[in-house]
Design an enzyme around this catalytic site. Structure first.
Site, short mmCIF file in Angstrom:
data_model
loop_
_atom_site.label_atom_id
_atom_site.label_comp_id
_atom_site.label_asym_id
_atom_site.label_seq_id
_atom_site.Cartn_x
_atom_site.Cartn_y
_atom_site.Cartn_z
N ARG A 51 45.43 56.68 54.20
CA ARG A 51 44.16 55.94 54.27
C ARG A 51 43.01 56.88 53.91
NH1 ARG A 51 41.99 55.87 58.86
NH2 ARG A 51 43.79 55.15 60.04
N TYR A 103 27.47 37.75 41.21
CA TYR A 103 28.79 37.19 41.52
C TYR A 103 28.73 36.44 42.86
CZ TYR A 103 33.62 36.99 43.03
OH TYR A 103 34.83 36.55 43.50
N ASP A 175 25.74 47.27 40.22
CA ASP A 175 27.09 46.75 39.95
C ASP A 175 27.27 46.79 38.42
OD1 ASP A 175 29.29 45.13 39.38
OD2 ASP A 175 28.93 43.79 41.07
N LYS A 200 38.43 44.41 36.82
CA LYS A 200 38.00 43.86 35.54
C LYS A 200 38.27 44.86 34.41
CE LYS A 200 36.98 40.42 38.10
NZ LYS A 200 36.38 40.76 39.34
O1 P1T Z 1 37.12 40.50 42.89
P1 P1T Z 1 36.72 41.86 43.37
O2 P1T Z 1 37.47 42.98 42.76
O3 P1T Z 1 36.60 41.95 44.85
O4 P1T Z 1 35.22 42.12 42.78
C1 P1T Z 1 34.11 41.37 43.16
C2 P1T Z 1 33.09 41.35 42.06
C3 P1T Z 1 31.98 42.17 42.15
N1 P1T Z 1 31.04 42.21 41.18
C4 P1T Z 1 31.16 41.46 40.06
C5 P1T Z 1 30.09 41.53 39.01
C6 P1T Z 1 32.26 40.63 39.90
O5 P1T Z 1 32.35 39.90 38.77
C7 P1T Z 1 33.25 40.55 40.92
C8 P1T Z 1 34.43 39.65 40.82
N2 P1T Z 1 34.24 38.59 39.92
C9 P1T Z 1 35.14 37.61 39.62
C10 P1T Z 1 36.33 37.49 40.21
C11 P1T Z 1 34.70 36.68 38.57
O6 P1T Z 1 35.53 35.95 37.99
O7 P1T Z 1 33.49 36.66 38.27
#
Ligand code: P1T
Length: 384
Positions: A51, A103, A175, A200
């Site tokens: 962890r 998001y 972000d 992503k």
């Molecule tokens: O899904 P996760 O890895 O927890 O990330 C969250 C997140 C944070 N910031 C942005 C700009 C994002 O696009 C996302 C996740 N977005 C999607 C799942 C989507 O389809 O837009």
């Protein structure tokens, strides 16, 4: 060559990496272990418990730091877990100013989780950075910026926001999920923290959920490492390996995402059955000048509304696509289409989301790296 001297396209492959000391393996091994033998209490080789630290995760965290021009990288079990760690730097009574187009899951975490712990969030359009000042008071501790915004593709001037943050001694987090460091390096523009949904473009193959943070400041890094270990939302060694592998091709993938994104944006703009297209590369995009200045290209994300501005028509189009897959997420090699109002942004109340343009007829495309002719033919048959 020192890592600082390497160009970006070299850093994606070598940045922060060392060859394996045991056998010279070129890729860091997947240290699939929860714990590490000690000869005497505290007698270990730098790793005690996974962890806290894991060698595969450490290699990935070093890669994150290198590609973002930072000093310290942290990997988390998801993008939201990374955001969660940043907000846990705050205390009840503290206030955050955030972009209003972001998001849906970030909005949900802020309003449905952290507001319950006494943190106040203000959401505003930040295209005009001085408008942020209206929300600054003695309690303001963090500015949260998403640029390009998800899904409306607005562009926020990171340097301008950073100067407001500096003036008032407020942390600035960006972000950088949509742009990636291939296109935009927020720490160089004055941000304190850069965050990614590594799910992503960094992972790039739609096979991992992961989050990342990168900072330059040692004290801030120590606070975040403390939270990473104390709250424990870490990612495993196998996922760390996959994202490390993904980063090695980030620059070549992004080049093609940008080329295909441009071709699709231009195709849609000229389409008689399309009403509006949101892509920062258009000269008439309201923040195009900022995008040109702060990004090296315009990315692979494109949103659009079909003529008639009609919910049923948007659903018909996304259902008819077949090279594009109707799915949540973005940034993988395969093209995806989404309906933000019912999918990624459903957790934002209709009134709030419609203020920023996230209407029921909006379609979001994550343009992949397939042959552009197939992608255009698919859109042509689906739009009709
Ligand atoms: O899904 P996760 O890895 O927890 O990330 C969250 C997140 C944070 N910031 C942005 C700009 C994002 O696009 C996302 C996740 N977005 C999607 C799942 C989507 O389809 O837009």
């Amino acid at each position: 060559m020192s890592p600082e001297a390497m160009k970006f396209n070299t850093r994606t492959i070598h940045g922060g990496q060392e060859h394996d000391k045991a056998y010279g393996a070129v890729m860091p091994p997947i240290y699939q272990t929860s714990t590490y033998a000690q000869t005497t209490p505290g007698g270990h080789k730098g790793f005690e418990y996974s962890r806290t630290h894991n060698p595969t995760r450490k290699a990935l965290e070093n890669a994150f730091a290198s590609i973002e021009n930072g000093k310290f990288g942290l990997a988390f079990g998801s993008g939201l877990a990374a955001i969660d760690a940043v907000i846990k730097l705050l205390r009840p009574g503290d206030e955050v100013i955030s972009t209003n187009d972001l998001y849906g899951g970030s909005y949900r975490l802020f309003t449905k989780v952290f507001e319950g712990f006494g943190i106040k969030f203000h959401f505003t359009g930040m295209e005009n950075a001085s408008a942020i000042e209206d929300y600054v008071n003695e309690h303001t501790k963090l500015i949260w910026v998403e640029t390009p915004t998800n899904p409306m593709m607005n562009i926020i001037d990171i340097e301008a926001v950073a100067s407001v943050a500096r003036k008032h001694n407020i942390l600035l987090a960006v972000d950088n999920t949509f742009a990636t460091p291939y296109l935009q390096r927020p720490l160089d523009l004055g941000a304190d923290i850069v965050m990614h949904s590594a799910t992503k473009y960094l992972g790039g193959h739609s096979d991992v959920v992961m989050g990342a943070l990168v900072v330059k400041d040692k004290e801030l890094a120590d606070q975040l490492y403390f939270l990473q270990n104390a709250s424990g939302a870490v990612c495993g060694p196998m996922d760390s390996f996959l994202v490390l592998r993904g980063i090695k091709t980030l620059h070549v993938r992004m080049q093609r995402h940008c080329e295909n994104g441009k071709a699709i944006a231009e195709y849609l703009k000229d389409h008689p059955k399309v009403e509006s297209v949101y892509w920062p590369g258009f000269e008439d995009h309201p923040n195009h000048e900022i995008a040109e200045r702060q990004m090296d290209d315009f990315g692979g994300m494109v949103s659009f509304v079909a003529k008639g501005n009609d919910y049923a028509e948007a659903i018909r189009i996304v259902e008819n696509l077949n090279v594009f897959t109707l799915a949540e997420s973005l940034g993988g090699v395969e093209s995806l289409a989404g309906h933000p109002a019912s999918m990624t942004h459903a957790s934002i109340p209709r009134g709030e989301r419609e203020k920023t343009g996230v209407v029921d007829s909006l379609i979001r495309l994550s343009v992949g790296i397939e042959d552009i002719n197939d992608l255009i033919a698919d859109l042509a048959q689906a739009i009709g």
